[in-house]
Every structure is written in C-alpha cells, then in structure tokens.
Design a protein around this motif. Structure first.
Motif, PDB file in Angstrom:
ATOM      1  N   LEU A   1       2.078   1.424  -7.017  1.00 62.31           N
ATOM      2  CA  LEU A   1       1.853   0.089  -6.452  1.00 62.31           C
ATOM      3  C   LEU A   1       0.434   0.035  -5.892  1.00 62.31           C
ATOM      4  O   LEU A   1       0.052   0.871  -5.072  1.00 62.31           O
ATOM      5  CB  LEU A   1       2.882  -0.190  -5.349  1.00 62.31           C
ATOM      6  N   VAL A   2      -0.356  -0.939  -6.382  1.00 61.98           N
ATOM      7  CA  VAL A   2      -1.771  -1.013  -6.016  1.00 61.98           C
ATOM      8  C   VAL A   2      -2.044  -2.368  -5.366  1.00 61.98           C
ATOM      9  O   VAL A   2      -1.578  -3.404  -5.855  1.00 61.98           O
ATOM     10  CB  VAL A   2      -2.661  -0.838  -7.274  1.00 61.98           C
ATOM     11  N   ASP A   3      -2.788  -2.359  -4.266  1.00 58.93           N
ATOM     12  CA  ASP A   3      -3.025  -3.614  -3.542  1.00 58.93           C
ATOM     13  C   ASP A   3      -4.295  -4.333  -4.022  1.00 58.93           C
ATOM     14  O   ASP A   3      -4.967  -3.887  -4.957  1.00 58.93           O
ATOM     15  CB  ASP A   3      -3.048  -3.369  -2.017  1.00 58.93           C
ATOM     16  N   GLY A   4      -4.618  -5.431  -3.403  1.00 58.84           N
ATOM     17  CA  GLY A   4      -5.748  -6.270  -3.803  1.00 58.84           C
ATOM     18  C   GLY A   4      -7.103  -5.605  -3.652  1.00 58.84           C
ATOM     19  O   GLY A   4      -8.095  -6.068  -4.219  1.00 58.84           O
ATOM     20  N   GLN A   5      -7.164  -4.517  -2.896  1.00 53.68           N
ATOM     21  CA  GLN A   5      -8.420  -3.758  -2.755  1.00 53.68           C
ATOM     22  C   GLN A   5      -8.399  -2.517  -3.644  1.00 53.68           C
ATOM     23  O   GLN A   5      -9.236  -1.631  -3.500  1.00 53.68           O
ATOM     24  CB  GLN A   5      -8.639  -3.337  -1.295  1.00 53.68           C
ATOM     25  N   ARG A   6      -7.423  -2.436  -4.509  1.00 49.54           N
ATOM     26  CA  ARG A   6      -7.230  -1.314  -5.437  1.00 49.54           C
ATOM     27  C   ARG A   6      -6.929   0.008  -4.732  1.00 49.54           C
ATOM     28  O   ARG A   6      -7.293   1.077  -5.189  1.00 49.54           O
ATOM     29  CB  ARG A   6      -8.411  -1.191  -6.407  1.00 49.54           C
TER      30      ARG A   6
ATOM     31  N   LEU B   1       6.708  -6.648   0.947  1.00 51.97           N
ATOM     32  CA  LEU B   1       5.929  -6.342   2.161  1.00 51.97           C
ATOM     33  C   LEU B   1       4.444  -6.541   1.913  1.00 51.97           C
ATOM     34  O   LEU B   1       3.725  -7.139   2.728  1.00 51.97           O
ATOM     35  CB  LEU B   1       6.138  -4.875   2.555  1.00 51.97           C
ATOM     36  N   LEU B   2       3.996  -6.038   0.756  1.00 52.13           N
ATOM     37  CA  LEU B   2       2.572  -6.102   0.442  1.00 52.13           C
ATOM     38  C   LEU B   2       2.128  -7.555   0.209  1.00 52.13           C
ATOM     39  O   LEU B   2       1.020  -7.940   0.612  1.00 52.13           O
ATOM     40  CB  LEU B   2       2.307  -5.234  -0.799  1.00 52.13           C
ATOM     41  N   LEU B   3       2.997  -8.339  -0.390  1.00 49.12           N
ATOM     42  CA  LEU B   3       2.662  -9.751  -0.593  1.00 49.12           C
ATOM     43  C   LEU B   3       2.488 -10.446   0.751  1.00 49.12           C
ATOM     44  O   LEU B   3       1.583 -11.262   0.935  1.00 49.12           O
ATOM     45  CB  LEU B   3       3.776 -10.447  -1.410  1.00 49.12           C
ATOM     46  N   GLN B   4       3.345 -10.098   1.719  1.00 54.58           N
ATOM     47  CA  GLN B   4       3.218 -10.643   3.071  1.00 54.58           C
ATOM     48  C   GLN B   4       1.881 -10.262   3.686  1.00 54.58           C
ATOM     49  O   GLN B   4       1.171 -11.074   4.268  1.00 54.58           O
ATOM     50  CB  GLN B   4       4.337 -10.086   3.967  1.00 54.58           C
ATOM     51  N   GLU B   5       1.552  -8.960   3.511  1.00 60.03           N
ATOM     52  CA  GLU B   5       0.323  -8.427   4.094  1.00 60.03           C
ATOM     53  C   GLU B   5      -0.917  -9.108   3.487  1.00 60.03           C
ATOM     54  O   GLU B   5      -1.856  -9.463   4.187  1.00 60.03           O
ATOM     55  CB  GLU B   5       0.272  -6.926   3.849  1.00 60.03           C
ATOM     56  N   GLU B   6      -0.887  -9.317   2.177  1.00 64.80           N
ATOM     57  CA  GLU B   6      -2.056  -9.881   1.497  1.00 64.80           C
ATOM     58  C   GLU B   6      -2.249 -11.353   1.845  1.00 64.80           C
ATOM     59  O   GLU B   6      -3.334 -11.882   1.726  1.00 64.80           O
ATOM     60  CB  GLU B   6      -1.914  -9.724  -0.024  1.00 64.80           C
ATOM     61  N   LYS B   7      -1.151 -11.988   2.249  1.00 66.19           N
ATOM     62  CA  LYS B   7      -1.227 -13.401   2.616  1.00 66.19           C
ATOM     63  C   LYS B   7      -2.062 -13.608   3.869  1.00 66.19           C
ATOM     64  O   LYS B   7      -2.667 -14.650   4.057  1.00 66.19           O
ATOM     65  CB  LYS B   7       0.189 -13.927   2.878  1.00 66.19           C
ATOM     66  N   LYS B   8      -2.015 -12.556   4.776  1.00 65.87           N
ATOM     67  CA  LYS B   8      -2.648 -12.715   6.087  1.00 65.87           C
ATOM     68  C   LYS B   8      -4.181 -12.795   5.972  1.00 65.87           C
ATOM     69  O   LYS B   8      -4.755 -12.199   5.114  1.00 65.87           O
ATOM     70  CB  LYS B   8      -2.264 -11.558   6.996  1.00 65.87           C
TER      71      LYS B   8
END
Lengths: 216, 134
Positions: free
Chosen positions: A181-186, A209-216
């Motif tokens: 699982l990779v986030d928006g900052q890779r 959880l990560l989608l919530q985090e990226e929304k902030k």
C-alpha cells in the motif's frame, strides 16, 4: 464485600482506559529506512527525516499507455508482482485483488498496479487479454510490462518484496504474494499477504484510513 | 503368562492406532491433495479466477468430460475449453507425480465437495482412463 466491589469497579475502569485509543494512534506507519537530512536555515541547522519512497518509474499498461509516477500522483495505490502464466500463487493473489478492485472501482483516488515479472511473455497484448478476461477497467487497474530488470529491481529494492528469476520455481519465477500500500507521497504504508483473505481485509481497512488521512 | 497377555493387549492397541491413523489420513487425503495441487489456481472453494481460470464448483465440464478427467489432471491441458458456456484459454500444467490413487482421491474430493462429477470415481475407472490417455 463492598470493598472488593469497589476494587473490581476501579480495575474495570482502568482497563477501559487502556482500550480507548485516541484517534491519532490510528495512523499507518511509514515503512522502510529513514535518514536524517540536515539543512541550514538562517544559519541554524534544521533536521528533516527523509523516508523511503518509491522512485520515478515508467512502464506500459494493457492499453499501451505509459504509466508513471504522474499516473498515481496524489492518489494512493496498491502494487503487486505477478505473471499471467504463473501456476503457483498468482490466481489466489488476483482473486484477492479483485476484491479490492470491486470495493474501490468507483473511487478515483485508489489505483491498482500489477507488475508482470515475466514481461518477455507478458506483452501488452497478453496483459490486455488477461485484463479483459477479468473484466476490469484499465483506468483503475493497470497491468504493467516493461524492462524485466527494471521491474525486478523495483520489486526487490524499492517495494521491498522478493521477485526473482528461478528456473526451479513453478513457471520460472519465484516471488512473494505481497500487496504493498503506497500513499500520495509514494511512501509504503503497509505490506500484506495477497494470498490470504484476512490480510486483504486488513488492507482494505488501511486503505480507508489512508484515504481519510490524505483528505486532511 | 502375564507378560504375553500384556504384549497381546499392547500389540492390538498399537494396531488399532495404526489403522485409525490410516483411515483418518485417507479421509483427508483428497482435501490435502486438492490443497497442494489444485487450489492455487482453482481456489479452495473451487470458483477459479473470473474469466481466466475455470471453476470446478458447479462446472458442467466435469460431467460432460468425465471420461477425460484422469488424463487431464495427470497431463494438464492446453488450448481453449468451454465451461458453463464461457470460453477459457489458460494452460493448465500436468501433475505427473500423482499416482492413480491420488487422482482418484482428488476426483472424489471434487465429487463430495463440489457435487461434480455427479457420481464417485472408482480406482479401476481412473486406471482405465489413464491407459487411454491421448
């Protein structure tokens, strides 16, 4: 008697305190190595932490479209490594990835990248047929092919999962069934066994959880 | 006298344990073999992989091609096949290490677990099929 009731009451209160975790504690960790980076700001040293991240890449998907870091910029994605003629764990991985696909197919912020580790056989045409048979949308789920050594290197060095050519392994390649699982900052935020349904349940919870985090 | 009696009791107990082990193993063997040789692709529940790998559960193919099943398991299959009205074209590798008894156990596991083939396969039926493999 009354004393012991009080003690039991206190004990359960204390235990309840242990269980209630603050919301912040639910943040996913950033996996991999980290290094301090010192920069001078107005004459004083400032220390930043540099986290392991996925470098720039360029592969082709089942539609012959170039897929690069731009394709996933600002989105979260799940990566895995497989090959279409794989007789061992791949069908299990793909049936689990289909669950992730079905859950997030209408969410434009989630992308799936399945890298072929046998790109010589898995040409664009082969991947196209595979994706069509699965009946999945090529804007959401990219099946990637490209230079074999680059793909194997990406798996080993950057996604920190194993993928090797091995004449003794079924189908000629040995690889792990990991989903990353990779986030928006890779940054890699989770590592799951893509052949196990409970692990993939955890992945989908972590995506939320990560989608919530990226929304902030 | 006492010793021989004790020995007899012990031996029969031992024999009983061995036989019980034998039977329980037999009962589970189809499941174990399926898990080891089939479930990676056809999955534990026999549903296969959508569009890519045909299902075994509820698959018409197993009754329509009953007489070819033993050879199919041993030698694998290449080229397109039709299962429940849908075309599949993914090569299946052979399992040449499986004995006639193994193949019978697998087929009977498919029968008991997925209800097809509709009737059990005997070891003799499997042996006869394997003698006629193309």
């Amino acid at each position: 008697m009354t004393k012991s009731i009080v003690y039991v009451g206190l004990l359960s209160l204390a235990l309840a305190g242990c269980q209630a975790k603050p919301e912040e504690a639910k943040k996913l960790p950033i996996l991999g190595s980290r290094e301090p980076k010192v920069t001078m700001v107005d004459g004083t040293p400032k220390v930043d932490t540099v986290y392991h991240s996925i470098p720039d890449f360029a592969f082709f998907n089942q539609d012959s479209q170039r897929v690069t870091q731009e394709t996933v910029a600002g989105k979260i994605y799940v990566a895995d490594f497989f090959f279409t003629s794989c007789p061992s764990i791949c069908p299990k991985m793909k049936s689990q990835m289909l669950r992730v696909y079905e859950k997030y197919k209408d969410n434009p912020n989630v992308i799936l990248l399945s890298h072929s580790i046998d790109p010589t056989h898995d040409t664009v045409a082969v991947l196209k047929e595979y994706a069509e048979r699965l009946g999945v949308d090529s804007k959401k789920w990219h099946f990637l092919t490209g230079d074999k050594d680059t793909i194997l290197d990406m798996a080993q060095k950057h996604y920190m999962t194993s993928a090797l050519e091995d004449k003794n392994a079924p189908g000629g390649f040995a690889h792990s069934g990991a989903f990353l699982l990779v986030d928006g900052q890779r940054h890699i935020r989770g590592h799951y066994d893509g052949t196990m349904a409970p692990d993939v349940d955890k992945l989908m919870k972590d995506i939320d959880l990560l989608l919530q985090e990226e929304k902030k | 006298m006492f010793l021989t009696r004790a020995l007899i009791v012990l031996c029969s107990l031992g024999l009983g344990a061995v036989l019980a082990g034998c039977f329980t193993e037999r009962g589970k063997e189809g499941k174990l073999l399926y898990g080891r040789h089939c479930a990676n692709c056809h999955l534990d529940n026999g549903e296969g992989l959508r569009g890519v790998i045909p299902p075994l559960a509820g698959a018409d193919y197993l009754d329509k091609h009953r007489e070819e099943l033993a050879c199919l398991i041993r030698n694998g299959i290449n080229g397109p096949i039709q299962v429940n009205g849908r075309m599949y074209n993914q090569a299946m590798p052979g399992n040449r290490g499986l004995t006639e008894a193994d193949i019978t156990n697998i087929l009977n596991y498919l029968h008991s677990e997925f209800k097809n083939p509709a009737t059990r396969m005997s070891l003799d039926e499997v042996k006869a099929q394997l003698q006629q493999c193309p």
